[in-house]
Motif scaffolding. Sequence first.
Motif, PDB file in Angstrom:
ATOM      1  N   ASP A  48       1.928   7.497   0.269  1.00 16.01           N
ATOM      2  CA  ASP A  48       0.770   8.502   0.234  1.00 16.01           C
ATOM      3  C   ASP A  48      -0.530   7.633   0.547  1.00 16.01           C
ATOM      4  OD1 ASP A  48      -0.801  10.601  -0.669  1.00 16.01           O
ATOM      5  OD2 ASP A  48      -0.902  10.265  -2.637  1.00 16.01           O
ATOM      6  N   LYS A  49      -0.669   7.688   1.836  1.00 15.74           N
ATOM      7  CA  LYS A  49      -1.694   6.864   2.779  1.00 15.74           C
ATOM      8  C   LYS A  49      -3.135   6.918   1.942  1.00 15.74           C
ATOM      9  CE  LYS A  49       1.155   6.138   6.068  1.00 15.74           C
ATOM     10  NZ  LYS A  49       1.818   4.918   6.494  1.00 15.74           N
ATOM     11  N   ALA A  50      -3.682   5.744   2.253  1.00 16.12           N
ATOM     12  CA  ALA A  50      -5.030   5.676   1.509  1.00 16.12           C
ATOM     13  C   ALA A  50      -6.192   5.934   2.632  1.00 16.12           C
ATOM     14  CB  ALA A  50      -5.302   4.213   0.793  1.00 16.12           C
ATOM     15  N   ILE A  51      -5.617   6.039   3.581  1.00 12.96           N
ATOM     16  CA  ILE A  51      -6.616   5.929   4.957  1.00 12.96           C
ATOM     17  C   ILE A  51      -6.030   7.221   5.747  1.00 12.96           C
ATOM     18  CG2 ILE A  51      -5.792   4.102   6.326  1.00 12.96           C
ATOM     19  CD1 ILE A  51      -8.612   3.545   7.150  1.00 12.96           C
ATOM     20  N   THR A  52      -6.805   8.097   6.155  1.00 17.16           N
ATOM     21  CA  THR A  52      -6.486   9.124   7.152  1.00 17.16           C
ATOM     22  C   THR A  52      -7.509   9.432   8.062  1.00 17.16           C
ATOM     23  OG1 THR A  52      -7.420  10.631   5.330  1.00 17.16           O
ATOM     24  CG2 THR A  52      -5.065  10.415   5.573  1.00 17.16           C
ATOM     25  N   ILE A  53      -7.033  10.290   9.070  1.00  7.59           N
ATOM     26  CA  ILE A  53      -8.215  10.685  10.248  1.00  7.59           C
ATOM     27  C   ILE A  53      -8.474  11.793   9.824  1.00  7.59           C
ATOM     28  CG2 ILE A  53      -8.497  10.566  12.675  1.00  7.59           C
ATOM     29  CD1 ILE A  53      -7.462   7.755  11.492  1.00  7.59           C
ATOM     30  N   LEU A  54      -9.728  12.080   9.889  1.00 15.09           N
ATOM     31  CA  LEU A  54     -10.633  13.297   9.847  1.00 15.09           C
ATOM     32  C   LEU A  54     -10.956  13.874  11.156  1.00 15.09           C
ATOM     33  CD1 LEU A  54     -12.547  12.718   6.585  1.00 15.09           C
ATOM     34  CD2 LEU A  54     -10.213  13.682   6.728  1.00 15.09           C
ATOM     35  N   GLN A  55     -11.051  15.201  11.274  1.00 14.31           N
ATOM     36  CA  GLN A  55     -11.680  15.727  12.396  1.00 14.31           C
ATOM     37  C   GLN A  55     -13.263  15.964  12.108  1.00 14.31           C
ATOM     38  OE1 GLN A  55      -9.305  16.120  15.160  1.00 14.31           O
ATOM     39  NE2 GLN A  55     -11.364  16.359  16.342  1.00 14.31           N
ATOM     40  N   SER A  56     -14.143  15.511  12.730  1.00 15.10           N
ATOM     41  CA  SER A  56     -15.562  15.595  12.539  1.00 15.10           C
ATOM     42  C   SER A  56     -15.917  16.317  13.957  1.00 15.10           C
ATOM     43  CB  SER A  56     -16.165  14.546  12.103  1.00 15.10           C
ATOM     44  OG  SER A  56     -17.602  14.304  12.207  1.00 15.10           O
ATOM     45  N   GLY A  57     -16.111  17.728  13.931  1.00 15.35           N
ATOM     46  CA  GLY A  57     -16.647  18.254  14.959  1.00 15.35           C
ATOM     47  C   GLY A  57     -15.577  17.689  16.319  1.00 15.35           C
ATOM     48  N   GLU A  58     -16.179  17.210  17.346  1.00 16.71           N
ATOM     49  CA  GLU A  58     -15.243  16.976  18.398  1.00 16.71           C
ATOM     50  C   GLU A  58     -14.630  15.592  18.320  1.00 16.71           C
ATOM     51  OE1 GLU A  58     -15.252  18.552  22.056  1.00 16.71           O
ATOM     52  OE2 GLU A  58     -15.336  19.742  20.529  1.00 16.71           O
ATOM     53  N   ALA A  59     -15.100  14.753  17.098  1.00 18.60           N
ATOM     54  CA  ALA A  59     -14.786  13.344  17.070  1.00 18.60           C
ATOM     55  C   ALA A  59     -13.768  13.430  15.994  1.00 18.60           C
ATOM     56  CB  ALA A  59     -15.887  12.671  16.663  1.00 18.60           C
ATOM     57  N   ARG A  60     -13.038  12.283  15.908  1.00 19.73           N
ATOM     58  CA  ARG A  60     -11.972  11.753  14.853  1.00 19.73           C
ATOM     59  C   ARG A  60     -12.303  10.580  14.496  1.00 19.73           C
ATOM     60  NH1 ARG A  60      -6.492  13.138  15.061  1.00 19.73           N
ATOM     61  NH2 ARG A  60      -5.921  11.080  15.361  1.00 19.73           N
ATOM     62  N   ILE A  61     -12.182  10.512  13.073  1.00 19.98           N
ATOM     63  CA  ILE A  61     -12.748   9.419  12.479  1.00 19.98           C
ATOM     64  C   ILE A  61     -12.038   8.927  11.117  1.00 19.98           C
ATOM     65  CG2 ILE A  61     -14.640  10.692  10.912  1.00 19.98           C
ATOM     66  CD1 ILE A  61     -16.270   7.939  11.441  1.00 19.98           C
ATOM     67  N   ALA A  62     -11.763   7.722  10.801  1.00 20.21           N
ATOM     68  CA  ALA A  62     -11.003   7.357   9.854  1.00 20.21           C
ATOM     69  C   ALA A  62     -11.850   7.344   8.491  1.00 20.21           C
ATOM     70  CB  ALA A  62     -10.550   5.768  10.012  1.00 20.21           C
ATOM     71  N   ALA A  63     -11.057   7.872   7.393  1.00 21.64           N
ATOM     72  CA  ALA A  63     -11.779   7.871   6.008  1.00 21.64           C
ATOM     73  C   ALA A  63     -10.759   7.423   4.963  1.00 21.64           C
ATOM     74  CB  ALA A  63     -12.202   9.216   5.708  1.00 21.64           C
ATOM     75  N   TYR A  64     -11.263   6.704   4.009  1.00 21.64           N
ATOM     76  CA  TYR A  64     -10.614   6.052   2.849  1.00 21.64           C
ATOM     77  C   TYR A  64     -10.650   6.895   1.739  1.00 21.64           C
ATOM     78  CZ  TYR A  64     -10.301   1.545   5.238  1.00 21.64           C
ATOM     79  OH  TYR A  64     -10.346   0.568   5.968  1.00 21.64           O
ATOM     80  N   ASP A  65      -9.455   6.987   0.860  1.00 24.17           N
ATOM     81  CA  ASP A  65      -9.437   7.499  -0.431  1.00 24.17           C
ATOM     82  C   ASP A  65      -9.313   6.244  -1.393  1.00 24.17           C
ATOM     83  OD1 ASP A  65      -8.728   8.299  -2.891  1.00 24.17           O
ATOM     84  OD2 ASP A  65      -7.323   9.923  -2.374  1.00 24.17           O
ATOM     85  N   TYR A  66     -10.307   5.705  -1.922  1.00 21.64           N
ATOM     86  CA  TYR A  66     -10.279   4.392  -2.502  1.00 21.64           C
ATOM     87  C   TYR A  66      -9.449   4.212  -3.691  1.00 21.64           C
ATOM     88  CZ  TYR A  66     -13.663   2.687   0.960  1.00 21.64           C
ATOM     89  OH  TYR A  66     -14.315   2.269   1.980  1.00 21.64           O
ATOM     90  N   SER A  67      -9.306   5.751  -4.281  1.00 20.35           N
ATOM     91  CA  SER A  67      -8.470   5.793  -5.661  1.00 20.35           C
ATOM     92  C   SER A  67      -7.048   5.138  -5.202  1.00 20.35           C
ATOM     93  CB  SER A  67      -8.336   7.139  -6.225  1.00 20.35           C
ATOM     94  OG  SER A  67      -7.820   7.968  -5.239  1.00 20.35           O
ATOM     95  N   LYS A  68      -6.510   5.316  -4.117  1.00 24.80           N
ATOM     96  CA  LYS A  68      -5.241   4.966  -3.628  1.00 24.80           C
ATOM     97  C   LYS A  68      -5.095   3.500  -3.136  1.00 24.80           C
ATOM     98  CE  LYS A  68      -4.320   9.553  -2.016  1.00 24.80           C
ATOM     99  NZ  LYS A  68      -3.931  10.271  -0.831  1.00 24.80           N
ATOM    100  N   CYS A  69      -6.227   3.114  -2.705  1.00 20.15           N
ATOM    101  CA  CYS A  69      -6.118   1.697  -1.884  1.00 20.15           C
ATOM    102  C   CYS A  69      -5.854   0.610  -2.723  1.00 20.15           C
ATOM    103  CB  CYS A  69      -7.675   1.716  -0.941  1.00 20.15           C
ATOM    104  SG  CYS A  69      -7.682   0.208  -0.261  1.00 20.15           S
ATOM    105  N   ILE A  70      -4.823  -0.290  -2.326  1.00 20.51           N
ATOM    106  CA  ILE A  70      -4.544  -1.534  -2.873  1.00 20.51           C
ATOM    107  C   ILE A  70      -5.407  -2.538  -2.361  1.00 20.51           C
ATOM    108  CG2 ILE A  70      -2.252  -0.549  -3.816  1.00 20.51           C
ATOM    109  CD1 ILE A  70      -0.943  -2.009  -1.401  1.00 20.51           C
ATOM    110  N   LYS A  71      -6.179  -2.379  -1.339  1.00 23.81           N
ATOM    111  CA  LYS A  71      -6.699  -3.759  -0.798  1.00 23.81           C
ATOM    112  C   LYS A  71      -5.818  -4.615   0.024  1.00 23.81           C
ATOM    113  CE  LYS A  71     -10.505  -1.621  -2.874  1.00 23.81           C
ATOM    114  NZ  LYS A  71     -10.389  -1.491  -4.249  1.00 23.81           N
ATOM    115  N   CYS A  72      -4.992  -4.271   0.605  1.00 28.95           N
ATOM    116  CA  CYS A  72      -4.149  -5.181   1.204  1.00 28.95           C
ATOM    117  C   CYS A  72      -4.935  -5.725   2.610  1.00 28.95           C
ATOM    118  CB  CYS A  72      -2.803  -4.652   1.526  1.00 28.95           C
ATOM    119  SG  CYS A  72      -2.860  -3.251   2.600  1.00 28.95           S
TER     120      CYS A  72
END
Length: 422
Positions: free
Chosen positions: A369-393
């Motif tokens: 269950d990925k802790a980082i995903t790519i979001l569409q923001s208008g024309e651009a695509r950008i990575a975004a974190y869900d820190y509640s899942k992130c294990i800081k590897c």
Amino acid sequence: MEIKQSKVAVVRCDSYEPDKVQDAIREAVLLLGGFDHIFEGETAIEAFGKNAEILLKPNMLYRAAPEKAITTHPEVFRAVGALLKEEGYNNLAYGDSPGSPVPGMVKTAETCGIKAAADELNIRPGEFEHGTEIAYPKGRAAKHFVLCNEVVKVTGADGKDSAGIIINLCKMKTHQLERITGAVKNTFGCICGINKTASHAKFQSPEHFARMLADLNCVVRPTLHIMDGIVAMEGNGPGSGDPRPMYAILASTDPVALDAVFCRLIYLDPQLVATNTACMEAGVGTWDEEHIEILLGGVPMQREGAVITEDELEIKYAAKDFNVQRGKDFRGELRMMRYFRSFIEKKPVIIASKCIGCGICEQTCPLEDKAITILQSGEARIAAYDYSKCIKCYCCQEMCPKQAITIKKSLLSKVIDRRWKV
Ligand code: SF4
Ligand code: SF4
């Protein structure tokens, strides 16, 4: 446990000019007694003599130009290959399993400049695309590994006779999880493809991950380690930091001693590096200064058999201002701080202006269950974190090709780091 005395050669080299690199590595190897002496006692060398296979294992984290200091410089690779050939060792192969299985080892080697050097010297690419599961019941953290087939063949890790030996050509760099990546950590590229990602999900803390690496080093055991510290990487390593000239080639048969000398050069207490302590406990080598003899290169400084003074090493090589994590762990007097971990911990953050939305970070994240995903923001695509899942590897930060992920510390964490600097 009896701790053996280890030798680490440190030789100055101020550029990647081919002749200078070759002279420095020749000197480092001679300080350790020469190739024939170093390889003595290896079963494959005894069985096959100079026809034994020698596998060169550079750091090829991902496709990056040599000047970025992310990968082992091709001139270091070339020099080692040429010197081995000079000595009559002609059965040479090379390989590493990069952080991402796409586009494959040879393509990665092409960008890193390693392939051109290998082709020139007739060093063939090893079989690093497929792996074999190897049981290691004695492992303290890992009971099995999926190793690249070339590594299995050379080491005899599957119980068959070993066909050769490994020379570990590591890079001097910082690392977000383990503080540094040097000789010990470079063996991680012997694990095949996505099994490396799975290891990050399984061994999450720096200590647990280091114990797995110690087990791996017991299985793989390269015969010689040569570190490219001519231009190192400081700061946001191992993939997004800044090149930092350190003008040094380090060599040893003990990967822990070599990493400990690297620590000494950058004023980092070797005991704060979990790979050092885990490997010493596992009998891989020693980080203890008392058991390390440093052999300095350069004729005027060399005194055979003498342990050099701190001043000599400092004047020639050390860098007090090298940007590396020197803050203490939450042990001893800092033990209570563990309860405030969530306010203290650092975390990866996206630099929006650099992110191109390529999705490599998402592919690299070891969580189902990925802790980082790519979001569409208008024309651009950008990575975004869900820190509640992130294990800081920090796999995402390690593999981002645009250096678009940095590590952010809380204010409290910065204060603690400053107060308890070692
Ligand atoms: S953070 Fe890096 S790896 Fe992730 S999408 Fe952006 S550029 Fe690609
Ligand atoms: S988001 Fe990055 S740091 Fe967090 S778990 Fe995934 S790869 Fe590791």
